[in-house]
Design a protein around this motif. Structure first.
Motif, PDB file in Angstrom:
ATOM      1  N   GLU A   7       8.540  20.963  18.603  1.00  0.00           N
ATOM      2  CA  GLU A   7       9.056  22.232  19.090  1.00  0.00           C
ATOM      3  C   GLU A   7       8.192  22.748  20.225  1.00  0.00           C
ATOM      4  O   GLU A   7       6.991  22.478  20.284  1.00  0.00           O
ATOM      5  CB  GLU A   7       9.075  23.291  17.988  1.00  0.00           C
ATOM      6  CG  GLU A   7       9.903  22.948  16.766  1.00  0.00           C
ATOM      7  CD  GLU A   7       9.041  22.480  15.613  1.00  0.00           C
ATOM      8  OE1 GLU A   7       9.454  22.676  14.451  1.00  0.00           O
ATOM      9  OE2 GLU A   7       7.966  21.936  15.861  1.00  0.00           O
ATOM     10  N   SER A   8       8.808  23.530  21.091  1.00  0.00           N
ATOM     11  CA  SER A   8       8.083  24.206  22.168  1.00  0.00           C
ATOM     12  C   SER A   8       8.857  25.450  22.559  1.00  0.00           C
ATOM     13  O   SER A   8      10.009  25.629  22.156  1.00  0.00           O
ATOM     14  CB  SER A   8       7.903  23.283  23.373  1.00  0.00           C
ATOM     15  OG  SER A   8       9.155  22.902  23.901  1.00  0.00           O
ATOM     16  N   GLY A   9       8.195  26.308  23.341  1.00  0.00           N
ATOM     17  CA  GLY A   9       8.875  27.480  23.870  1.00  0.00           C
ATOM     18  C   GLY A   9       8.503  28.787  23.210  1.00  0.00           C
ATOM     19  O   GLY A   9       8.948  29.849  23.635  1.00  0.00           O
ATOM     20  N   GLY A  10       7.692  28.733  22.168  1.00  0.00           N
ATOM     21  CA  GLY A  10       7.274  29.970  21.525  1.00  0.00           C
ATOM     22  C   GLY A  10       6.271  30.719  22.371  1.00  0.00           C
ATOM     23  O   GLY A  10       5.802  30.232  23.408  1.00  0.00           O
ATOM     24  N   GLY A  11       5.954  31.927  21.927  1.00  0.00           N
ATOM     25  CA  GLY A  11       4.988  32.737  22.660  1.00  0.00           C
ATOM     26  C   GLY A  11       5.089  34.188  22.285  1.00  0.00           C
ATOM     27  O   GLY A  11       5.719  34.557  21.295  1.00  0.00           O
ATOM     28  N   LEU A  12       4.459  35.008  23.114  1.00  0.00           N
ATOM     29  CA  LEU A  12       4.465  36.457  22.929  1.00  0.00           C
ATOM     30  C   LEU A  12       5.505  37.070  23.856  1.00  0.00           C
ATOM     31  O   LEU A  12       5.508  36.771  25.067  1.00  0.00           O
ATOM     32  CB  LEU A  12       3.082  37.023  23.237  1.00  0.00           C
ATOM     33  CG  LEU A  12       2.934  38.538  23.242  1.00  0.00           C
ATOM     34  CD1 LEU A  12       3.198  39.114  21.862  1.00  0.00           C
ATOM     35  CD2 LEU A  12       1.542  38.931  23.737  1.00  0.00           C
ATOM     36  N   VAL A  13       6.350  37.919  23.304  1.00  0.00           N
ATOM     37  CA  VAL A  13       7.396  38.554  24.094  1.00  0.00           C
ATOM     38  C   VAL A  13       7.545  40.002  23.641  1.00  0.00           C
ATOM     39  O   VAL A  13       7.296  40.321  22.464  1.00  0.00           O
ATOM     40  CB  VAL A  13       8.730  37.785  23.969  1.00  0.00           C
ATOM     41  CG1 VAL A  13       9.233  37.796  22.546  1.00  0.00           C
ATOM     42  CG2 VAL A  13       9.781  38.303  24.930  1.00  0.00           C
ATOM     43  N   GLN A  14       7.930  40.870  24.549  1.00  0.00           N
ATOM     44  CA  GLN A  14       8.134  42.269  24.194  1.00  0.00           C
ATOM     45  C   GLN A  14       9.478  42.452  23.489  1.00  0.00           C
ATOM     46  O   GLN A  14      10.411  41.661  23.698  1.00  0.00           O
ATOM     47  CB  GLN A  14       8.096  43.130  25.456  1.00  0.00           C
ATOM     48  CG  GLN A  14       6.726  43.212  26.097  1.00  0.00           C
ATOM     49  CD  GLN A  14       6.681  44.203  27.246  1.00  0.00           C
ATOM     50  OE1 GLN A  14       7.719  44.591  27.788  1.00  0.00           O
ATOM     51  NE2 GLN A  14       5.491  44.621  27.612  1.00  0.00           N
TER      52      GLN A  14
END
Length: 116
Positions: A6-13
């Motif tokens: 998997e990829s594409g995760g992160g911090l988002v508002q």
């Protein structure tokens, strides 16, 4: 050895979007239903989106219906999860799962954090 990455995760508002990807290797991808699960801290892992082997049918948990979209490309051995209108309660580790009558495989997970 079957691998799901998997990829594409992160911090988002809050209100933002992310697109998760899951690439499969060493597996006949087109034979597997593909699912996205998530697990928030202190909670059980939950199924949030599913797509049939041909991509002809999809299903969603009520908590993400209308905001998330699952799709796949069997030629690329890839499944995606487009996540829109993200909320703090979507914060979790997201897992890709390949499932057939005889076997099931999991990715390592990708963290999604929704916070201002």
């Amino acid at each position: 050895q079957v691998q799901l990455v998997e990829s594409g995760g992160g911090l988002v508002q809050p209100g933002g979007s992310l697109r998760l990807s899951c690439i499969a290797s060493q597996v006949t991808f087109r034979r597997y239903a593909m699912n996205w699960y998530r697990q928030a801290p202190g909670k059980e892992r939950e199924l949030i989106a599913a797509i049939t082997p041909t991509g002809g049918n999809t299903n969603y948990a009520d908590s993400v219906k209308g905001r998330f979209t699952i799709s796949r490309d069997n030629a690329k051995n890839t499944v995606w999860l487009q996540m829109n209108s993200l909320r703090p309660e979507d914060t979790a580790v997201y897992y890709c799962n390949a499932d057939s009558w005889t076997s099931s495989y999991w990715g390592q997970g990708t963290q999604v954090t929704v916070s201002s």
